[in-house]
Design a protein around this motif. Structure first.
Motif, PDB file in Angstrom:
ATOM      1  N   GLU A 127      60.595   3.103  28.934  1.00  0.00           N
ATOM      2  CA  GLU A 127      61.081   2.554  27.342  1.00  0.00           C
ATOM      3  C   GLU A 127      60.543   3.576  26.325  1.00  0.00           C
ATOM      4  O   GLU A 127      59.483   3.885  26.391  1.00  0.00           O
ATOM      5  N   MET A 128      61.463   3.669  25.106  1.00  0.00           N
ATOM      6  CA  MET A 128      60.776   4.316  24.295  1.00  0.00           C
ATOM      7  C   MET A 128      59.559   3.502  23.477  1.00  0.00           C
ATOM      8  O   MET A 128      59.714   2.393  23.024  1.00  0.00           O
ATOM      9  N   LEU A 129      58.381   4.238  23.247  1.00  0.00           N
ATOM     10  CA  LEU A 129      57.083   3.894  22.539  1.00  0.00           C
ATOM     11  C   LEU A 129      57.750   3.331  21.110  1.00  0.00           C
ATOM     12  O   LEU A 129      57.402   2.540  20.550  1.00  0.00           O
ATOM     13  N   THR A 130      58.311   4.507  20.680  1.00  0.00           N
ATOM     14  CA  THR A 130      58.772   4.283  19.063  1.00  0.00           C
ATOM     15  C   THR A 130      60.192   4.196  19.041  1.00  0.00           C
ATOM     16  O   THR A 130      60.833   5.514  18.938  1.00  0.00           O
ATOM     17  N   PRO A 131      61.167   3.214  19.217  1.00  0.00           N
ATOM     18  CA  PRO A 131      62.480   3.404  19.295  1.00  0.00           C
ATOM     19  C   PRO A 131      62.899   3.840  18.097  1.00  0.00           C
ATOM     20  O   PRO A 131      62.622   3.811  16.957  1.00  0.00           O
ATOM     21  N   ARG A 132      64.195   4.688  18.351  1.00  0.00           N
ATOM     22  CA  ARG A 132      64.906   5.118  17.162  1.00  0.00           C
ATOM     23  C   ARG A 132      66.405   5.079  17.441  1.00  0.00           C
ATOM     24  O   ARG A 132      66.814   4.649  18.750  1.00  0.00           O
ATOM     25  N   ALA A 135      68.457   3.484  20.244  1.00  0.00           N
ATOM     26  CA  ALA A 135      67.902   2.805  21.548  1.00  0.00           C
ATOM     27  C   ALA A 135      68.390   1.458  21.772  1.00  0.00           C
ATOM     28  O   ALA A 135      68.438   0.611  20.812  1.00  0.00           O
ATOM     29  N   HIS A 136      68.971   1.095  23.171  1.00  0.00           N
ATOM     30  CA  HIS A 136      69.366  -0.241  23.514  1.00  0.00           C
ATOM     31  C   HIS A 136      68.245  -1.153  23.856  1.00  0.00           C
ATOM     32  O   HIS A 136      67.177  -1.015  24.102  1.00  0.00           O
ATOM     33  N   GLY A 137      68.563  -2.520  23.530  1.00  0.00           N
ATOM     34  CA  GLY A 137      67.716  -3.410  24.012  1.00  0.00           C
ATOM     35  C   GLY A 137      66.402  -3.807  23.452  1.00  0.00           C
ATOM     36  O   GLY A 137      65.524  -4.593  23.821  1.00  0.00           O
ATOM     37  N   VAL A 138      66.455  -3.392  22.046  1.00  0.00           N
ATOM     38  CA  VAL A 138      65.086  -3.423  21.499  1.00  0.00           C
ATOM     39  C   VAL A 138      65.465  -4.376  20.322  1.00  0.00           C
ATOM     40  O   VAL A 138      66.349  -4.410  19.470  1.00  0.00           O
ATOM     41  N   LEU A 338      61.518 -12.007  21.420  1.00  0.00           N
ATOM     42  CA  LEU A 338      60.529 -11.855  20.590  1.00  0.00           C
ATOM     43  C   LEU A 338      60.014 -10.297  20.381  1.00  0.00           C
ATOM     44  O   LEU A 338      60.440  -9.842  19.266  1.00  0.00           O
ATOM     45  N   PHE A 339      58.952  -9.881  21.263  1.00  0.00           N
ATOM     46  CA  PHE A 339      58.806  -8.573  20.954  1.00  0.00           C
ATOM     47  C   PHE A 339      58.341  -7.875  22.400  1.00  0.00           C
ATOM     48  O   PHE A 339      57.660  -8.564  23.295  1.00  0.00           O
ATOM     49  N   PRO A 340      58.559  -6.773  22.670  1.00  0.00           N
ATOM     50  CA  PRO A 340      58.520  -6.087  24.136  1.00  0.00           C
ATOM     51  C   PRO A 340      56.678  -6.047  24.285  1.00  0.00           C
ATOM     52  O   PRO A 340      56.377  -6.311  25.537  1.00  0.00           O
ATOM     53  N   GLY A 341      56.055  -6.114  23.226  1.00  0.00           N
ATOM     54  CA  GLY A 341      54.567  -6.031  23.602  1.00  0.00           C
ATOM     55  C   GLY A 341      53.921  -7.322  24.205  1.00  0.00           C
ATOM     56  O   GLY A 341      52.817  -7.200  24.822  1.00  0.00           O
ATOM     57  N   LEU A 342      54.751  -8.215  24.165  1.00  0.00           N
ATOM     58  CA  LEU A 342      54.309  -9.585  24.661  1.00  0.00           C
ATOM     59  C   LEU A 342      54.011  -9.429  26.101  1.00  0.00           C
ATOM     60  O   LEU A 342      53.288 -10.158  26.664  1.00  0.00           O
ATOM     61  N   ARG A 343      54.787  -8.818  26.848  1.00  0.00           N
ATOM     62  CA  ARG A 343      54.809  -8.591  28.242  1.00  0.00           C
ATOM     63  C   ARG A 343      54.911 -10.166  28.902  1.00  0.00           C
ATOM     64  O   ARG A 343      53.984 -10.404  29.740  1.00  0.00           O
ATOM     65  N   ILE A 344      55.652 -10.940  28.712  1.00  0.00           N
ATOM     66  CA  ILE A 344      55.866 -12.068  29.481  1.00  0.00           C
ATOM     67  C   ILE A 344      57.400 -12.298  29.907  1.00  0.00           C
ATOM     68  O   ILE A 344      58.284 -12.190  29.036  1.00  0.00           O
ATOM     69  N   GLY A 345      57.406 -12.640  31.103  1.00  0.00           N
ATOM     70  CA  GLY A 345      58.790 -12.807  31.672  1.00  0.00           C
ATOM     71  C   GLY A 345      58.683 -14.060  32.477  1.00  0.00           C
ATOM     72  O   GLY A 345      57.480 -14.691  32.547  1.00  0.00           O
TER      73      GLY A 345
END
Length: 495
Positions: A127-132, A135-138, A338-345
């Motif tokens: 995944e892109m660390l800093t999306p531009r 970028a999909h799915g962000v 919510l946000f990718p950094g949460l890392r909860i599925g």
């Protein structure tokens, strides 16, 4: 005394920015150790006296003595009273050959297992660390109520105290499992209870666990064609025989599965919003697949990755809620909502799979971070999750509308947009003569990110096009990026 080159090597260690955080004696010790490892200082070679080396390096003698003492403790040098310090004789280590061996090993292909090699060759899921754009799915993290989240997290820490710092339940924190079950029952029409939910770090982890716990290498699994790349890579890495099944405007062609005479262990679906086409799986096909799974004792792996964002009416109920036979495994994630950094599925499982999957996940990472789980549970219980999703659904719908209009205005010579009914990205099919690789390369040169569609197909005849993510970008950012992309594509065409 050291040779001039050896002394300069030690001095270089002292001033290198990467070593600035190390104490001075540690830098000297590491520098001398590296000379020994590289063979520049061979066995039996005498080191400079501590006083002499201290003078050469312009440090205190105590600093050198501390460095020598650590080298001696690690077995790299011998210290002889009245004689000095010498590089140790190490039987299991031929120092003069280390440099050659290290360079040789660096160029060798890793000696991996078949599964490890499959993982390595797949390239993983990055995944892109800093999306531009685009970028999909962000999701849009800038609109997330961070202050509210911080307040809830402080409440969790105040109430749980140091208990929140200990190991957590590998199945997941009970308050969060209960909140997830309530949510998917209400919003997705699922049949879930807290004891059937396993909290994971991601949907990718869920797919990997399914692949390893339920199937053996060589087992057949039907997958959508085109399909989400993370699913294909997870199943390929586990050694499964992935059988592609075409997708049309009504989702996966279920009749191809029900009519297939060969036995398969499962089917992987994204029925609410097929990735990448955006199709919704028709009800008759859902029911047919449910009956097929029951009849063959096969599994349906349902990835419901972004169903929160539906822009035309209410989303259809999940397959799991329609399945009376408990053959469906339901996967969800908070990365998109919510946000990718949460890392909860999470995964909602048939009752008899909960214990095997929970035990299997302990071999991967033990448990999901407790503080984040408890904070999310509170966020959901208080109604903040539903409110945030509703807010973002309106924002994303507007951004999709803006993107669609801009693509039709500025990119009509190149693509035909396929406006989706939901999700965070829009498929665009190439129509203007440019190849997919040419278009994507031109976009990358001007800082635009596009995911090609053809690579998501099993064969070489996949439709050419790309995905354009829109959720994370403001209307102004979308407009600027579309115009930049249009200019890049026109430049390639006229070149």
């Amino acid at each position: 005394m050291f040779k001039h080159s050896q002394l300069e090597s030690v001095k270089a260690w002292l001033v290198h920015p990467a070593h600035a955080a190390m104490p001075l004696h540690t830098r000297i010790q590491r520098a001398i150790r590296q000379l020994i490892v590289d063979g520049a200082l061979g066995p039996g070679k005498q080191l400079p006296a501590s006083r002499a080396l201290a003078g050469s390096l312009e440090v205190s003698r105590d600093t050198i003595e501390t460095a020598y003492a650590q080298l001696h403790a690690e077995g790299f040098i011998d210290r002889r009273v009245g004689s000095g310090s010498f590089v140790a004789e190490m039987k299991e280590f031929t120092s003069g050959r280390r440099l050659m061996q290290r360079d040789t090993l660096r160029d060798q292909t890793p000696n991996l297992s078949k599964r490890g090699d499959a993982m390595f060759r797949s390239g993983g899921v990055r995944e892109m660390l800093t999306p531009r754009p685009f970028a999909h799915g962000v999701p849009d993290t800038r609109s997330f109520p961070l202050l509210l989240w911080e307040r809830l997290e402080r409440q969790v820490l105040k109430e749980a105290g140091s208990q929140a710092l200990l190991h957590g339940d590998p199945q997941g924190a009970e308050p969060l499992r209960r909140a997830i079950a309530d949510y998917v029952n209400l919003e997705r029409g699922a049949h879930a209870t807290a004891d059937r939910v396993v909290v994971l770090t991601s949907s990718q982890q869920a797919m990997t666990l399914c692949a390893h716990v339920l199937f053996d290498p060589g087992d057949r699994i039907f997958i959508e064609d085109p399909v989400y790349y993370g699913a294909r890579k997870a199943f390929d890495a586990a050694g499964l025989d992935c059988v592609p099944v075409p997708v049309d405007h009504q989702g996966i062609m279920a009749e191809r599965i029900t009519a297939d005479p060969h036995k398969a262990k499962a089917v992987f679906l994204t029925p609410s919003h097929q990735f990448p086409t955006g199709a919704t799986l028709e009800l008759d096909r859902r029911l047919a697949l449910i009956e097929w799974a029951a009849r063959h004792q096969a599994w349906i792996i349902e990835d419901d990755y972004d169903s929160e964002f539906h822009y035309a009416g209410r989303p259809t109920a999940c397959v799991q809620g329609l399945d009376p036979h408990d053959r469906t495994i339901y996967i969800g994630t908070f990365t998109k909502a919510l946000f990718p950094g949460l890392r909860i599925g999470y995964v909602v499982l048939p009752p008899h799979l909960v214990k095997p999957v929970t035990i299997a996940r302990t071999l991967l990472d033990g448990h999901t971070a407790s503080i984040a789980q408890l904070t999310l549970a509170r966020f959901m219980e208080a109604g903040h999750f539903g409110a945030h999703v509703r807010t973002m659904r309106g924002i994303y719908a507007k951004r999709l509308e803006v993107l669609t209009a801009l693509v039709r205005e500025h990119l009509a010579d190149f693509v035909e947009p396929q406006t989706p009914v939901g999700g965070l990205q829009m498929p665009c099919m190439l129509t203007g003569g440019l190849s997919e690789s040419t278009a994507i390369a031109a976009a990358q040169r001007v800082g635009i990110e596009l995911l090609g569609l053809s690579a998501l197909y099993a064969g070489d005849d996949g439709r050419a096009g790309f995905l354009m993510g829109f959720a994370a970008y403001t209307p102004h950012e979308i407009e600027r990026a579309v115009k930049k992309l249009a200019h890049a594509l026109h430049a390639v065409r006229t070149a």
